[in-house]
Design a protein around this motif. Sequence first.
Motif, mmCIF file in Angstrom:
data_model
loop_
_atom_site.group_PDB
_atom_site.id
_atom_site.type_symbol
_atom_site.label_atom_id
_atom_site.label_comp_id
_atom_site.label_asym_id
_atom_site.label_seq_id
_atom_site.Cartn_x
_atom_site.Cartn_y
_atom_site.Cartn_z
ATOM 1 N N LYS A 59 -1.181 -5.704 3.408
ATOM 2 C CA LYS A 59 -2.070 -6.347 2.442
ATOM 3 C C LYS A 59 -2.102 -7.868 2.539
ATOM 4 N N TYR A 88 -2.487 -3.838 -10.577
ATOM 5 C CA TYR A 88 -3.366 -2.874 -9.914
ATOM 6 C C TYR A 88 -4.073 -2.040 -10.975
ATOM 7 N N PRO A 89 -5.259 -2.485 -11.407
ATOM 8 C CA PRO A 89 -5.914 -1.820 -12.547
ATOM 9 C C PRO A 89 -6.276 -0.361 -12.303
ATOM 10 N N HIS A 90 -6.284 0.084 -11.026
ATOM 11 C CA HIS A 90 -6.582 1.513 -10.831
ATOM 12 C C HIS A 90 -5.509 2.383 -11.498
ATOM 13 N N LEU A 91 -4.322 1.821 -11.766
ATOM 14 C CA LEU A 91 -3.230 2.600 -12.347
ATOM 15 C C LEU A 91 -3.232 2.628 -13.882
ATOM 16 N N GLN A 92 -4.190 1.922 -14.502
ATOM 17 C CA GLN A 92 -4.303 2.016 -15.966
ATOM 18 C C GLN A 92 -4.360 3.486 -16.397
ATOM 19 N N ASN A 93 -3.620 3.817 -17.418
ATOM 20 C CA ASN A 93 -3.532 5.190 -17.960
ATOM 21 C C ASN A 93 -2.802 6.170 -17.031
ATOM 22 N N CYS A 94 -2.503 5.768 -15.788
ATOM 23 C CA CYS A 94 -1.828 6.662 -14.826
ATOM 24 C C CYS A 94 -0.347 6.324 -14.741
ATOM 25 N N ARG A 110 1.062 7.240 -6.502
ATOM 26 C CA ARG A 110 -0.018 8.226 -6.626
ATOM 27 C C ARG A 110 0.486 9.645 -6.363
ATOM 28 N N TYR A 126 0.814 -1.214 0.000
ATOM 29 C CA TYR A 126 0.000 0.000 0.000
ATOM 30 C C TYR A 126 0.855 1.275 0.000
ATOM 31 N N LEU A 156 2.332 1.874 -3.485
ATOM 32 C CA LEU A 156 1.291 2.364 -4.399
ATOM 33 C C LEU A 156 0.967 3.833 -4.125
ATOM 34 N N SER A 175 -5.707 -0.611 6.286
ATOM 35 C CA SER A 175 -4.556 -0.518 5.395
ATOM 36 C C SER A 175 -3.267 -0.412 6.206
#
Lengths: 343, 343, 343, 343
Positions: free
Chosen positions: A183, A45-51, A18, A11, A14, A179
Amino acid sequence: MKVAIIGVTGYSGLELIRLLSQHPEVIIQSLHSQSMVHHKISDIYPHLQNCCELMIKEIEPATIMEETDLVFLATPSGVSATLAQPFIEADFPLIDLSGDFRLKTEGSYEKWYGKEAAPIDSILKAEYGLGEERQNSQANFIANPGCYATGALLSLAPLVKAKMIQPDSIIIDGKSGLSGAGKVPSTSSHAVSVMGNMTVYKMNQHQHTPEILQQLQQWNANIEAIQFTTSLIPVTRGILLTIYAKVNEELTEEALVELYTSYYREKAFVRVQPVGVYPDLKQVQGSNYCDIGLAYNSETRLITLVCTLDNLVKGAAGQAVQNLNIMCGFPEELGLINSPVFP
Amino acid sequence: MKVAIIGVTGYSGLELIRLLSQHPEVIIQSLHSQSMVHHKISDIYPHLQNCCELMIKEIEPATIMEETDLVFLATPSGVSATLAQPFIEADFPLIDLSGDFRLKTEGSYEKWYGKEAAPIDSILKAEYGLGEERQNSQANFIANPGCYATGALLSLAPLVKAKMIQPDSIIIDGKSGLSGAGKVPSTSSHAVSVMGNMTVYKMNQHQHTPEILQQLQQWNANIEAIQFTTSLIPVTRGILLTIYAKVNEELTEEALVELYTSYYREKAFVRVQPVGVYPDLKQVQGSNYCDIGLAYNSETRLITLVCTLDNLVKGAAGQAVQNLNIMCGFPEELGLINSPVFP
Amino acid sequence: MKVAIIGVTGYSGLELIRLLSQHPEVIIQSLHSQSMVHHKISDIYPHLQNCCELMIKEIEPATIMEETDLVFLATPSGVSATLAQPFIEADFPLIDLSGDFRLKTEGSYEKWYGKEAAPIDSILKAEYGLGEERQNSQANFIANPGCYATGALLSLAPLVKAKMIQPDSIIIDGKSGLSGAGKVPSTSSHAVSVMGNMTVYKMNQHQHTPEILQQLQQWNANIEAIQFTTSLIPVTRGILLTIYAKVNEELTEEALVELYTSYYREKAFVRVQPVGVYPDLKQVQGSNYCDIGLAYNSETRLITLVCTLDNLVKGAAGQAVQNLNIMCGFPEELGLINSPVFP
Amino acid sequence: MKVAIIGVTGYSGLELIRLLSQHPEVIIQSLHSQSMVHHKISDIYPHLQNCCELMIKEIEPATIMEETDLVFLATPSGVSATLAQPFIEADFPLIDLSGDFRLKTEGSYEKWYGKEAAPIDSILKAEYGLGEERQNSQANFIANPGCYATGALLSLAPLVKAKMIQPDSIIIDGKSGLSGAGKVPSTSSHAVSVMGNMTVYKMNQHQHTPEILQQLQQWNANIEAIQFTTSLIPVTRGILLTIYAKVNEELTEEALVELYTSYYREKAFVRVQPVGVYPDLKQVQGSNYCDIGLAYNSETRLITLVCTLDNLVKGAAGQAVQNLNIMCGFPEELGLINSPVFP
């Protein structure tokens, strides 16, 4: 400047991604991990797609030192101790988020972490990175503080330095979101154990106890022990500390708030609340703020401090970026003055 | 026996229905409320379909006393004071769940509740209903304790009676689920304010403070004040108290657990945990248990008590049924020995 | 450029402050509200301390138009209709987040919102602001889409335009977090009603139904009706839509994913997931992303679309900023490409 | 009568203990498990202190059959298949909560569970235990239904039997709390993955699909396939199903509710909601109820069914006790008519 992050699948790692993605002076040059090498971080970690779509690389210190200007270690305690050595030996700028370089007394790490400590000369090279207390530091190796310790120390600094409280009276009652527990799946982190529940853990055994005490004693050598209790509440992010201490002399809540407001006037990330107002978790989540509320009870002669922060930001990655800013001579708050994500 | 419940649309009233429906010696004769008269309770609360389909009636004390053997008042503080009068005057068996008849010192209720108190002679007629301390009582008018007070007092009784702790050292750090705050919608009870959050409320002002202190002082007159902090955590049911007190003399955790185990040996609802084990909320939810774990820190000379209970059961309706059992000469645990609803 | 935000005490208004504070080309010139005038926004919402400390002003259109370049209306449906008029009449750049200017058919607003509609000529001036479908628009008055509508339309656009599904087969099963229901306290938004629960609401009556249908019909006039169900889940932010539609001809999941990937190749905020991967809420929270996963069942000949977005960002304030970018000729993603706040 | 429970450390086994402890005609004679043998169940699960303190024993079928009258298998799919054999061979009363004896078509279990099936003759001996459809059964070996299947079948039975819906139009959108996913810790059951989130899982692959279809086809052989989607919501207990089906002929919501009310008039555990009312999870948690709400949309000609039940009670242990009651000739609702634990 270019940075590398080692330990990027937890965490804190990651959260470094961010925060550093938004930092105007930093480029994330490479991500490293012992597991998941050769995977794109955004596939895991798909939240980071395009990031952030960097490939995770192996941990090769020589290459990292060649290609970047600073390295973050977001690896667990016990792992950082070993991974840090080549960087320490090369005097390469290093910010370690684990507990491995915080405890300066021999034997203390072994007692509280139950593992072998890093070499003592390495430990002594690291500066304890409580951002608000690091004016004019030239250090390039930082032991980034623990999440509970950050809140406890920022809350207690003004009182302890001013010697306003009885040295044997400090009680810290800490509550943390999940958190903070990492994890790794376990019975205690299972959603069914957590939702609708609250649990006390590591009673009288939390490894941040000596970290807090060590710093308090630098401020007031008369403090011999602290009571520190930790518990888990069903939230994802955030720590709330309720801290009790007995005063030496009567005071008013107004004077207390004034003391703290003055002490933290120049500090962007510590927000002292007005008389009668106490911070909650939502007002700090996603941000590098540490909010402090103050009360005094004349019946019991106890001060109650209420402190909230986001364990992954001010309690980990955010303070690490703050320490990067200090190390690099940037304004302390560069890239970090974002609104909390409310509600 | 037949009972009436007045104030049936709040959480405590609903919990009385749930518990009394399972009680082998009790029939719920009638439900009463100031609002929602002439509605079926199961139309307002569909969970009660097929379980309890009584029509809500007006509050007519004469009729209630004619048709039933005992009345529960599950009405808010300030409302019970008035509604109770006809029953008190008639010496009719009465168990009141509000705070209106608990504080025996004149002026105390006004100070802490900010309202006019019930007549002092009525207040003095009520027996404080902490079930475990009510051996051989003949009382037929019970002031059922507050939820926090129940946990704090059951946790402190053995220590305070044995005079093992310093009288000015008691700190109670209380955390409560949202059902403890009642059903009235407000910004602070809005789900968006609660989920993912923790908030401190009524700092140094919670109305259970004098209730706890009053009882502690009966056990040890040297106790002059207590520190009591209250906060809300994002759970529906349950209270967790962390209580600190400084010892007069060194002791061991084994001796501490032995003291409590002995003290509560005959008490079905207090479950003392073994050395090193601390209760959580899930192990008591839905049940009348009050679970207590004990720790001692020889560095700080502090005992830490961890206490959990379900605020709607042992902290309200369950203890009220326990008091009914005592009043009626039934076994104290009749109808109440059910497994918590885990997980 | 300078902007004003009217309706700043609701969740969408607060989110506009958060997002615009990070926008490199925008200055928040003033905040306006019907309530709380002359209060500092950070006194009401302490998370904004040190971030945004503007005083809330009265709503004076003339002054706003003089001092700023664009105005956001983050006011509720029924309120925007009136507040918008002076800006519409002056042809002043305006982005309205309510439902008041979305429904172009006379009588539709009255039927679904149960209130009087804005003047029809005002409604017709507004362009429906589904960002991904607004290439080369010159509009300066935008009706920002509803949160559910945004997800449903982005999910269905490729299929409906390609006429691949049976026009009478669309079923949208929507689940929303509580921030979607607004900040007004009520029994249904009470934390005790929400935590540990899921509820269906507005069965066959949700006001986004005609908004979705109107747009779908522009893409394929054969679509006469849609089934749209809405429910609340115990989370703060996020919408998950499960959408079903029967195909005209057999296809493969690979072809389906390829269709969507092509369709959204140039769109920064729509992230099509690989075959067999379905988005969750955490991967979009705090961000302007709309993530879509696709499945096909050859037994039932149904496509299942799974779509997630943050109702306050892509479903409200984020898309409003995206619309500002389009209106001002900025890159569509300016100030909006931030990592979701995970976990 | 005396019963044994095999597989007592999972959620269903624990729930059997909770429910059978309150059953007036049953004594829990012994608990059995493959793990944790020789431990007191209350040492592993402290909520059972003072409620059930039996020692966990090894699984010795001969002894169990000697000492008890009926055995529950609350073991996982794949485990029950083997453990059940000696009881089946001895024709000993057996209620199995796993999926191992539900699918009567050869090859189906292997396809959907990905494991070897139990011997087909054993499978065929088991009666499918959907309580409400088991009038006058003499079976003494019951395959207790799955949680989703129970809700889906009770919801669809009246419509499907009456042939009122198009056989290819059934879509079941299921949402489950985390206890439905079992107690094994994993990334997807980690509290940080679950809280504030919703996830879709086993898209078109959930093993209850053939179980539901098999029963529907017994009622109407024209049904060839169903669409079944499953997702996880951040609650501990409870399932909510939204089910869509296209009607053959127009109808009214009143007629629909009347049909269901008639169908379930004699059934204590199915509570049909009035027109316009839809059940939520809280109204069934902790109870054996299955609540059904009904809607009809004349635009789309779709019926929407909303069904809630507690996956551990009506979806597992409660229905198992109901099946015990049927098997033993007790009233079907004996020991099971308790109020849900609300709120």
